[in-house]
Write an enzyme that holds these catalytic residues in place. Sequence first.
Site, PDB file in Angstrom:
ATOM      1  N   LEU C  56       0.943  -0.801   0.008  1.00 17.04           N
ATOM      2  CA  LEU C  56      -0.488   0.092  -0.016  1.00 17.04           C
ATOM      3  C   LEU C  56       1.060   1.247  -0.256  1.00 17.04           C
ATOM      4  O   LEU C  56       0.848   2.147  -0.080  1.00 17.04           O
ATOM      5  CB  LEU C  56      -1.020   0.447   1.559  1.00 17.04           C
ATOM      6  N   ASN C  87       7.542  -3.553   3.798  1.00 14.42           N
ATOM      7  CA  ASN C  87       8.190  -1.800   3.021  1.00 14.42           C
ATOM      8  C   ASN C  87       8.011  -0.273   2.870  1.00 14.42           C
ATOM      9  O   ASN C  87       7.971  -0.334   2.022  1.00 14.42           O
ATOM     10  CB  ASN C  87       8.621  -2.858   1.794  1.00 14.42           C
ATOM     11  N   ASP C 300       0.242  -9.458  -4.607  1.00 17.36           N
ATOM     12  CA  ASP C 300       1.697  -8.763  -4.639  1.00 17.36           C
ATOM     13  C   ASP C 300       1.177  -7.319  -5.569  1.00 17.36           C
ATOM     14  O   ASP C 300       2.498  -7.088  -5.871  1.00 17.36           O
ATOM     15  CB  ASP C 300       3.189  -9.541  -5.012  1.00 17.36           C
ATOM     16  N   PHE C 318      10.798  -3.156  -9.386  1.00 17.53           N
ATOM     17  CA  PHE C 318      10.157  -3.873  -9.777  1.00 17.53           C
ATOM     18  C   PHE C 318       9.009  -3.695  -9.215  1.00 17.53           C
ATOM     19  O   PHE C 318       8.735  -3.116  -8.866  1.00 17.53           O
ATOM     20  CB  PHE C 318      10.439  -5.272  -9.074  1.00 17.53           C
TER      21      PHE C 318
END
Lengths: 319, 177, 439
Positions: C56, C87, C300, C318
């Site tokens: 998020l 993260n 993901d 990525f």
Amino acid sequence: MRHLLSTRDLDRETAIEILDVAEDMADVAIREVKKLPTLRNKTVINLFFEDSTRTRTSFELAAKRLSADLINFSAKGSSVSKGESLKDTAQTLAAMGADAVVIRHSASGAPRVLADSGWIDAAILNAGDGTHEHPTQALLDAFTIRKRLHGSASRGRDLDGVAVTIVGDILHSRVARSNVWLLNTLGASVRLVAPATLLPPGVEHWPVELGFDLDDAVDAGPDAIMMLRIQAERMHAAYFPSAGEYSRQWGLDDERFNRLRADTMVMHPGPMNRGLEISSRAADSGQSTVLEQVANGVSIRMAVLYLLLSGAVEQGRAS
Amino acid sequence: MTARVVLQPADITRALTRISHEILESVGSSASELVILGIPTRGVVLAQRIAAILESIEPGSGTVGSLDVTMYRDDLSAQPTRPPSPTQIPAGGIDGKTVVLVDDVLFSGRTIRAALDAIGDHGRPRAVRLAVLVDRGHRELPIRADFVGKNLPTSLDERIAVRLDETDGREEVTITR
Amino acid sequence: MKLLITGATLPNGEVTDLLVENGRFAEASDSSKGATVIDASGLQALPGLVDLHTHLREPGFEQSETVLTGSRAAAIGGFTAVHAMANTSPVGDTAAVVEQVHSLGRHHGYVTVRPIGAVTAGLSGERLSEIGAMARSRASVTVFSDDGKCVSDALLMRRALEYVKTFGGVIAQHAQDPRLTEDAQMNEGTLSGELGLVGWPAVAEESVIARDVLLAQHVDARLHICHLSTAGSVEVIRWAKARGIKVTAEVTPHHLLLTEELARGYDSRFKVNPPLRRDEDVQALRSALADGTIDIVATDHAPHPIESKEAAWDDASFGMVGLESALSVVQLAMVDTGMLGWPDVARVLSSKPAEIGRLVGYDRAFAVGSRAQFTLFDPTASRVFDVSSLRGKGVNSPYLGRQLPGRVITTVHDGYPTVLDGELVDAATVAESAGRLDD
Ligand SMILES: [Zn+2]
């Protein structure tokens, strides 16, 4: 031809056309007036994200011999983040009216991204992208081989039956990749020689013969042997134990050079590490094509610039 | 679309013979200083034929070569890309010589303009003359031919096709509307 | 708020009316009067989807996504709960950060936002974060992960597995040996060799999974493996489960559909961690999901600002967004191929991820008295997925321009609608509905 991004997607006919046009360009280099007016009013931009004085100079000379306006745009060391800078730089060059962009970039595929992006409408010429391709180097190598074999009767010929051995760091070499595809397309047979750590994954599916042993390859008597530059840093990443061991196993030393056929061409894309991958005797011998490769590079780049920038407008490129 | 033959094989031969005589007349005693340069593709064939005729009339007057003008054109982006053809300047060069440019059809004059630029990059002739098999008019530049096989007044929507045995397997000049 | 859903098809194929009252399912026969009626005829009712793996980005990377925008992307995809990876900046490694994320989720109300706690402080891989404090916080963290990075130190991983047992938690491992993937850009194989992109070998994932299942066995702890991407990983999980090791595994929708071939044009929308793999891997992952070796599908969802994808492949970020497209992709890859039925979809996208995350209320879907979390999905729809199909901030979807089946028509979270007629209910209304429940 709209762009030149790789040799993998060049068909035989186009490849031979480029080589043939380069023959005409080579003729220009030996007359008194070395300049052609062909690309007057065209703007060619050298966009080098990586230093390479040799390649940049070669393109510069090629563009100038065709009377194009040539601008060197050094993008290296720019403070913007890499991603932003590719897009921003491309849009800036577009706004300046670039007709062709010669790009050198450390990231594989960057020229393709530029060509597909819509950020710029110019012809894109790959002058080396990461560990992907370096198409003009392969074209000049093929040109050099053809010229040595056929001299002034080179026009229109392919490389059917010619045996070329490429030795060294295939894994990181864009020169090797471009050569493998192009030489194969032109009918030559290619043999790769390297330690297993420096062969790319999946290389067994490439149209090549593979070997680990340089002595075997030398004794097979190739028509040309191409020594790739080895970067000593590679040993820190455990690709090989030491420069000395590399040189003993995969260097073209005097002893191996003596065992080559007397007419085997000794090629190197430069710059050379003398005493590491190639001995001075081999590099300076009559069999060495190193300086011819440099001279032919200008002719090849003239040919490619001509073919990209002349011709009726395709796909919306502004005339 | 109808094609009309305006020159038969015999007409072409006759025209080239006449041009050859006129060339010799024009240079008088300095025939050995002549260099005939054909403009690819069919101009080269015509130049070789003219040189052969010259040689048969006056040995030593048939020095021939070819001059590619592709790289000197000013309309590159208006045409499909074409690979250049080889330029062959005879061993003696063109400095101080009388160069006769040979082309099949004279039209806008742009090809000849390009040829004059190209000649300048190969040397400095004493004089440059122009020989063409057909002059169809519609010049866009102040260029005229010194030796003309046939004047063919045309309209802009007509096409002139020159076919020669060496390049096309037959010999004729047609006009197509 | 009272809702009457008429003619819905439940996962087991039964067609029924559903009454929702005070946030829960109620008996449809009585007291349907005054309810807002939603016609669900022809629509597939599924329990509210639960994503165990969502980024998020808030706090710290609000230019990529916020709790609100990510929640909206989730709702339009049929989700009613997401697990938000740690993260962020600051990293979700303290009670304060996870409580902030949790409360933002509650406030906006589109989905239940369950923060995932970092395993190591600052995701540094050096020492454990305050796992107990996060578990005991108002966010009640149960899943811990350094996702984006691998807990590569074997001793630290062992300790983490043991320590979370204290709180009934689970470690979700992002399996990627860092040394084997230095500068890695795409699946290692013939294509990476040809494209000149640094390869990401399958063994870099498989070796970590092998080590971790043995560690989990050794300390008798629960282990969850994020985003399996290779056939070899499937084999390791299959072996571990056969030995009775308490391991669960997830696969992303994109690894069920897309292959490395998409890297050929250097279009960085297809750059993702772990990388897209070979077709053999895709087939193995599908079979493993079908036979239960892989337990769940997790998105993901990884939004990025546009400039971090408008770059050369090596320089691009990525990640892909996935919340909005997940159910359609699962339908395409698994349902339309006959490998999963709708009850299986309900399991892999709702009850099982909820069970792994110890999220209550998802074990008895559609039962009277259960929390009303569900979505109504039209599997007969077909659409060209494009930017207008997205609701989060990220437009880095690999499916843009692709024809995808199915479409979410309605989503109901805690008994109030977040999506109606295929469009999001506005934020103020949703927040108000959520607030009313809190009172
Ligand atoms: Zn991850």
